[in-house]
Design a protein around this motif. Sequence first.
Motif, PDB file in Angstrom:
ATOM      1  N   VAL A 141      -5.173   5.012  -1.019  1.00 36.27           N
ATOM      2  CA  VAL A 141      -4.866   4.698   0.375  1.00 36.27           C
ATOM      3  C   VAL A 141      -5.179   3.225   0.632  1.00 36.27           C
ATOM      4  O   VAL A 141      -6.287   2.761   0.374  1.00 36.27           O
ATOM      5  CB  VAL A 141      -5.699   5.582   1.343  1.00 36.27           C
ATOM      6  N   ASP A 142      -4.183   2.489   1.119  1.00 34.39           N
ATOM      7  CA  ASP A 142      -4.378   1.097   1.523  1.00 34.39           C
ATOM      8  C   ASP A 142      -4.378   1.086   3.050  1.00 34.39           C
ATOM      9  O   ASP A 142      -3.312   1.138   3.681  1.00 34.39           O
ATOM     10  CB  ASP A 142      -3.258   0.212   0.974  1.00 34.39           C
ATOM     11  N   PHE A 143      -5.562   1.074   3.638  1.00 33.22           N
ATOM     12  CA  PHE A 143      -5.690   1.173   5.083  1.00 33.22           C
ATOM     13  C   PHE A 143      -5.135  -0.054   5.792  1.00 33.22           C
ATOM     14  O   PHE A 143      -4.592   0.058   6.892  1.00 33.22           O
ATOM     15  CB  PHE A 143      -7.153   1.418   5.470  1.00 33.22           C
ATOM     16  N   LEU A 180       0.238   4.685   1.246  1.00 27.58           N
ATOM     17  CA  LEU A 180      -0.391   5.635   0.345  1.00 27.58           C
ATOM     18  C   LEU A 180       0.436   5.611  -0.943  1.00 27.58           C
ATOM     19  O   LEU A 180       1.666   5.673  -0.884  1.00 27.58           O
ATOM     20  CB  LEU A 180      -0.377   7.039   0.963  1.00 27.58           C
ATOM     21  N   THR A 181      -0.215   5.499  -2.079  1.00 30.56           N
ATOM     22  CA  THR A 181       0.476   5.444  -3.351  1.00 30.56           C
ATOM     23  C   THR A 181       0.130   6.675  -4.173  1.00 30.56           C
ATOM     24  O   THR A 181      -1.048   6.981  -4.383  1.00 30.56           O
ATOM     25  CB  THR A 181       0.073   4.178  -4.144  1.00 30.56           C
ATOM     26  N   VAL A 182       1.155   7.385  -4.627  1.00 29.20           N
ATOM     27  CA  VAL A 182       0.942   8.543  -5.496  1.00 29.20           C
ATOM     28  C   VAL A 182       0.918   8.018  -6.930  1.00 29.20           C
ATOM     29  O   VAL A 182       1.925   7.577  -7.458  1.00 29.20           O
ATOM     30  CB  VAL A 182       2.050   9.603  -5.307  1.00 29.20           C
TER      31      VAL A 182
END
Length: 186
Positions: free
Chosen positions: A165-167, A172-174
Amino acid sequence: PRTSPLTRSKKWRWRTSTASSIGSSGRTRTDGSSRATTVARDRVVLETHFIPTLGDRPLTKITPAHVKGCVDAIVARLAPATVRTNVGVLKAVFNAAIDAEVIARSPARAIKVTGGMTPERPTLRLDQLDRLAEAVPCIYRVLILAAGVLGLRWSECVGLQIGDVDFLRRTLTVRRTIAEVEGRFH
């Protein structure tokens, strides 16, 4: 040409193999490259859709008519994409038998699965998703909302880690998936 005892032994096992024995052994690929989830899927596909019909018939005695009968039976029950996957599993078995020089040609070689209409899948409205999230235990709410809002699969959701998670960028990267096969996570 002379073959080694190991090669002769492998060929003998293939020659005496039936659809049932191949399905229970998971020998759908000859190079051992399959992931545990693929091996498990292949085994279930064979045991569910092909072994009941092909059963104890030796691989060398299975004809295109036998294969067509199996495929026709599953076409009536399953979506076209699922049928294509299942036929691919059966073709892999026959390709492995060809590689082992047990059969010269695959009885599944001419099987084609046509498109067909995939039935529309019901989707939840936002209010229904909210009610579902409220109905599950608190620890699962984020999982339900991530799957519902982002369209993630179960294996993608359970593979997420905090670093995915990049807030700041709100992304969001899977990066991984997790699957359970026979009680073990992969």
